[in-house]
Motif scaffolding. Structure first.
Motif, PDB file in Angstrom:
ATOM      1  N   PHE A  78       0.819  -1.216   0.000  1.00  0.00           N
ATOM      2  CA  PHE A  78       0.000   0.000   0.000  1.00  0.00           C
ATOM      3  C   PHE A  78       0.850   1.263   0.000  1.00  0.00           C
ATOM      4  O   PHE A  78       0.419   2.309  -0.497  1.00  0.00           O
ATOM      5  N   ALA A  79       2.069   1.180   0.510  1.00  0.00           N
ATOM      6  CA  ALA A  79       2.988   2.313   0.372  1.00  0.00           C
ATOM      7  C   ALA A  79       3.380   2.478  -1.091  1.00  0.00           C
ATOM      8  O   ALA A  79       3.416   3.600  -1.620  1.00  0.00           O
ATOM      9  N   ASN A  80       3.642   1.370  -1.771  1.00  0.00           N
ATOM     10  CA  ASN A  80       4.012   1.422  -3.186  1.00  0.00           C
ATOM     11  C   ASN A  80       2.856   1.891  -4.072  1.00  0.00           C
ATOM     12  O   ASN A  80       3.089   2.470  -5.143  1.00  0.00           O
ATOM     13  N   LEU A  81       1.640   1.628  -3.628  1.00  0.00           N
ATOM     14  CA  LEU A  81       0.485   2.039  -4.420  1.00  0.00           C
ATOM     15  C   LEU A  81       0.324   3.553  -4.491  1.00  0.00           C
ATOM     16  O   LEU A  81      -0.506   4.050  -5.261  1.00  0.00           O
ATOM     17  N   ARG A  82       1.112   4.296  -3.750  1.00  0.00           N
ATOM     18  CA  ARG A  82       1.098   5.756  -3.851  1.00  0.00           C
ATOM     19  C   ARG A  82       2.178   6.249  -4.813  1.00  0.00           C
ATOM     20  O   ARG A  82       2.353   7.464  -4.963  1.00  0.00           O
ATOM     21  N   ASN A  83       2.866   5.320  -5.463  1.00  0.00           N
ATOM     22  CA  ASN A  83       3.909   5.657  -6.434  1.00  0.00           C
ATOM     23  C   ASN A  83       3.430   5.241  -7.827  1.00  0.00           C
ATOM     24  O   ASN A  83       3.358   4.047  -8.131  1.00  0.00           O
ATOM     25  N   PRO A  84       3.071   6.188  -8.693  1.00  0.00           N
ATOM     26  CA  PRO A  84       2.531   5.813 -10.005  1.00  0.00           C
ATOM     27  C   PRO A  84       3.527   5.031 -10.861  1.00  0.00           C
ATOM     28  O   PRO A  84       3.116   4.224 -11.702  1.00  0.00           O
ATOM     29  N   TYR A  85       4.819   5.251 -10.652  1.00  0.00           N
ATOM     30  CA  TYR A  85       5.815   4.515 -11.446  1.00  0.00           C
ATOM     31  C   TYR A  85       5.908   3.052 -11.010  1.00  0.00           C
ATOM     32  O   TYR A  85       6.170   2.172 -11.829  1.00  0.00           O
ATOM     33  N   TYR A  86       5.677   2.793  -9.753  1.00  0.00           N
ATOM     34  CA  TYR A  86       5.595   1.405  -9.293  1.00  0.00           C
ATOM     35  C   TYR A  86       4.415   0.716  -9.967  1.00  0.00           C
ATOM     36  O   TYR A  86       4.531  -0.397 -10.484  1.00  0.00           O
ATOM     37  N   ILE A  87       3.268   1.383  -9.973  1.00  0.00           N
ATOM     38  CA  ILE A  87       2.070   0.795 -10.583  1.00  0.00           C
ATOM     39  C   ILE A  87       2.294   0.542 -12.066  1.00  0.00           C
ATOM     40  O   ILE A  87       1.865  -0.487 -12.611  1.00  0.00           O
ATOM     41  N   LEU A  88       2.967   1.480 -12.735  1.00  0.00           N
ATOM     42  CA  LEU A  88       3.252   1.322 -14.164  1.00  0.00           C
ATOM     43  C   LEU A  88       3.927  -0.006 -14.472  1.00  0.00           C
ATOM     44  O   LEU A  88       3.679  -0.609 -15.529  1.00  0.00           O
ATOM     45  N   ASP A  89       4.759  -0.469 -13.566  1.00  0.00           N
ATOM     46  CA  ASP A  89       5.581  -1.640 -13.821  1.00  0.00           C
ATOM     47  C   ASP A  89       4.958  -2.946 -13.319  1.00  0.00           C
ATOM     48  O   ASP A  89       5.614  -3.984 -13.336  1.00  0.00           O
ATOM     49  N   GLN A  90       3.690  -2.885 -12.881  1.00  0.00           N
ATOM     50  CA  GLN A  90       3.021  -4.083 -12.384  1.00  0.00           C
ATOM     51  C   GLN A  90       1.923  -4.501 -13.358  1.00  0.00           C
ATOM     52  O   GLN A  90       1.005  -3.737 -13.647  1.00  0.00           O
ATOM     53  N   VAL A 400       7.796  18.958  -7.377  1.00  0.00           N
ATOM     54  CA  VAL A 400       7.840  17.634  -7.987  1.00  0.00           C
ATOM     55  C   VAL A 400       8.021  16.550  -6.933  1.00  0.00           C
ATOM     56  O   VAL A 400       8.517  16.807  -5.828  1.00  0.00           O
ATOM     57  N   ILE A 401       7.619  15.346  -7.315  1.00  0.00           N
ATOM     58  CA  ILE A 401       7.821  14.163  -6.478  1.00  0.00           C
ATOM     59  C   ILE A 401       8.460  13.098  -7.349  1.00  0.00           C
ATOM     60  O   ILE A 401       7.964  12.793  -8.443  1.00  0.00           O
ATOM     61  N   SER A 402       9.559  12.540  -6.886  1.00  0.00           N
ATOM     62  CA  SER A 402      10.304  11.579  -7.697  1.00  0.00           C
ATOM     63  C   SER A 402       9.868  10.154  -7.391  1.00  0.00           C
ATOM     64  O   SER A 402       9.250   9.866  -6.359  1.00  0.00           O
ATOM     65  N   ASP A 403      10.193   9.263  -8.315  1.00  0.00           N
ATOM     66  CA  ASP A 403      10.009   7.834  -8.131  1.00  0.00           C
ATOM     67  C   ASP A 403      10.923   7.403  -6.979  1.00  0.00           C
ATOM     68  O   ASP A 403      12.146   7.541  -7.056  1.00  0.00           O
ATOM     69  N   SER A 404      10.335   6.898  -5.913  1.00  0.00           N
ATOM     70  CA  SER A 404      11.096   6.629  -4.681  1.00  0.00           C
ATOM     71  C   SER A 404      11.854   5.308  -4.700  1.00  0.00           C
ATOM     72  O   SER A 404      12.603   5.013  -3.768  1.00  0.00           O
ATOM     73  N   ARG A 405      11.708   4.526  -5.748  1.00  0.00           N
ATOM     74  CA  ARG A 405      12.377   3.226  -5.778  1.00  0.00           C
ATOM     75  C   ARG A 405      13.886   3.390  -6.011  1.00  0.00           C
ATOM     76  O   ARG A 405      14.314   4.257  -6.777  1.00  0.00           O
ATOM     77  N   PRO A 406      14.697   2.566  -5.360  1.00  0.00           N
ATOM     78  CA  PRO A 406      16.155   2.659  -5.553  1.00  0.00           C
ATOM     79  C   PRO A 406      16.519   2.472  -7.021  1.00  0.00           C
ATOM     80  O   PRO A 406      16.010   1.575  -7.701  1.00  0.00           O
TER      81      PRO A 406
END
Length: 597
Positions: A78-90, A400-406
């Protein structure tokens, strides 16, 4: 539309629609897992071989939450679900998690991770031959849930991301008929943020597209598509020069004004997922202005009467100084008698931009007892080439808000405010185009009264960028040759209201859909009803509209619907591509599995 306006208004339209319909088809039902006709494992393996091993059996994204709703894996999801770039890759998620009483994001049974039009064609043929429910997803940004369906085969185009610039593009088969022009080709998985970085930051050109960085290029074109300066550059669909598309018969077609012109026209705003699977698009590009500008002003009125005067003043000011191709974006009517102006401009310098707002500023200063400005107004001009440059935008980290994934690339960012779109669960939505004649002096009072009445029911926005009246005449004519409801040509703004909350899924403790969503939806209905009193027959934008709209054919496409239905019957006679409120969907059950007799 307000149905109190009567059925008589629709009679000519419905009669024309009936003429375009074929004879009623025989009943038809698609197969689901567990049905005897569901493809055997050997058949799936054959498809997997055809697509180079890129067939996936899709898993449940909520499996960890169902096993342990309070565990770390569920919290992380659910933390990742607030990152649109994470969702893009699922493959098993969508950017919107659902809509109250309408739909919930659910994974397909299988997915083809397409890397070419050949992969797409293989999936289309397999779905047609085995009577499968077929779904197409690029970025999964559909508010209506059209990029997901349980028990389906998904064609996922996210991995198709090539962007190619052209100095002198001529559509296939159009040599000698169309002059070469600068353009950009984008594969089906491209998103606007990355496309702007290629076209503008690196290429020094402008392409008309959407504001949200993670929206797909193909999806926006299919719905018509608007950008901040639509009054200058027209709709995104109007700038389509050519498309590669896989139709229901499995053919890979290159369509343009010279080849399959009716299908080409239908793809320009006829709605995503209805006519085929777009695999590549080529769009015209424009000379980049030297500068872009933004205006950010918040005004709080001291009373209802002062707020009504403020609205009237803004309407008059907009008509006199801002109703032209230079200006775009929006103004918000917020709870607490607040007017927030978020406008942008192109083709103006700092002095010209500030001059356009001087009379409005003088009005506020002359009535300082009635109006407060909580924060310093912002008037900014900046080099146009830097707008989407990741090396520059992070100099203003609050924007801006960046993609938080390493390890995420620097160009993976979204504008502050848009992050709430990720995983959003929608409570309700409504929108309506407002015609330009409301800006005439004799009708400005009626417009201001309606806007004020709507504001007393809740917050909403006028988006000037999603309407073409007052814009460049050449671009208006180009947009006339698209499938979008012709009302957009004479509308000065799209009135829009929507509300929602964080990601929500039934059966997941702590993340259940809210029980009061219907109350929010009722408030949205009241706002829209106040506007419908002024514009009872208003059309609207297909991508941002009410899921439950009754007369969607007229609202989305107006007089263009019979022509679209004819194209649908020609290129997809068996309805392989069926989406909620898409062209021809009236022939199908709500879940898209059963064709009506």
């Amino acid at each position: 539309m307000n149905w109190k306006s009567g059925i008589s208004f629709l009679a000519p339209f419905l009669a024309l629609l009936r003429k375009t319909r074929r004879s009623p088809p025989k009943s038809f039902r698609r197969v689901r897992p567990g049905d005897p006709e569901w493809p055997a494992a050997s058949a799936w393996e054959g498809l997997n071989t055809q697509v180079g091993g890129r067939l996936l059996k899709v898993s449940d994204p909520l499996a960890a939450c169902r096993a342990d709703p309070y565990g770390k894996a569920c919290r992380d999801l659910f933390a990742n679900l607030r990152n649109p770039y994470y969702i893009l890759d699922q493959v098993n998620l969508t950017q919107t998690s659902g809509w109250a009483r309408a739909w919930t994001s659910q994974p397909s049974a299988y997915a083809v991770v397409a890397e070419s039009a050949v992969d797409v064609a293989a999936a289309v043929n397999f779905a047609r031959e085995h009577r499968l429910r077929l779904v197409v997803k690029g970025t999964g940004h559909s508010y209506k849930g059209t990029s997901n369906a349980p028990d389906s085969l998904l064609i996922w185009t996210r991995n198709m991301r090539k962007v190619q610039m052209h100095d002198a593009f001529v559509p296939q088969g159009c040599m000698g008929k169309v002059a070469p022009q600068p353009a950009v080709s984008c594969d089906a998985g491209c998103i606007w943020g990355h496309t702007y970085n290629e076209v503008t930051t690196k290429g020094g050109r402008y392409v008309q597209g959407g504001d949200c960085m993670t929206v797909g290029v193909a999806g926006l074109i299919s719905s018509g598509g608007f950008g901040a300066w639509s009054k200058r550059y027209g709709t995104a669909a109007a700038n389509l020069l050519e498309a590669e598309v896989v139709t229901a018969d499995g053919r890979i077609r290159v369509v343009n004004a010279c080849n399959d012109p009716e299908l080409f026209w239908a793809l320009k705003g006829g709605g995503g997922g209805s006519f085929g699977v777009i695999t590549r698009l080529t769009l015209r590009t424009f000379e980049l202005p030297a500068e872009f500008g933004t205006v950010d002003v918040t005004v709080r009125a001291s009373s209802k009467s002062a707020y009504r005067r403020l609205i009237g003043q803004f309407v008059s000011h907009y008509r006199e100084y801002l109703f032209n191709p230079h200006w775009g974006d929006q103004v918000q009517f917020l709870n607490g008698h607040i007017l927030r102006i978020n406008m942008s401009c192109q083709g103006l310098d700092q002095a010209q931009m500030e001059a356009a707002w001087k009379p409005f500023s003088q009005f506020l200063r002359s009535s300082s007892d009635d109006y407060a400005i909580p924060k310093t107004p912002g008037f900014a001009i900046f080099p146009a080439r830097t707008l989407w440059d990741p090396r520059v935008v992070f100099e203003e980290p609050d924007d801006v808000i960046s993609d938080s994934r390493p390890g995420a690339p620097i160009e993976n960012f979204v504008w502050a405010g848009d992050e709430e779109e990720a995983g959003r669960y929608i409570h309700g939505w409504g929108s309506a185009w407002l015609p330009e004649d409301l800006l005439q002096p004799a009708r400005q009072e009626a417009l201001a009264d309606a806007l004020f009445a709507a504001s007393q029911q809740g917050s909403f926005v006028l988006q000037f960028k999603k309407a073409l009246a007052g814009g460049d005449r050449e671009q208006i004519e180009a947009s006339r040759d698209t499938a979008t409801n012709p009302q957009v040509l004479k509308a000065f703004a799209l009135a829009l209201v929507g509300d929602g909350g964080p990601p929500a899924f039934a059966g997941i403790p702590g993340h259940e859909p809210p029980s009061n969503a219907h109350q929010t939806a009722a408030g949205i209905t009241r706002i829209m009803d106040a506007l419908y009193k002024l514009v009872p027959d208003a059309g609207t934008y297909v991508s941002e509209s009410d899921y439950f709209l009754k007369d969607w054919q007229r609202a989305f496409w107006g007089s263009n619907y019979p022509r679209l239905k004819k194209a649908k019957d020609r290129y997809d006679p068996d309805g392989l591509f069926t989406v909620h409120h898409g062209v021809g969907s009236e022939d199908w059950s709500d879940d898209g599995f059963t064709r009506h007799t």
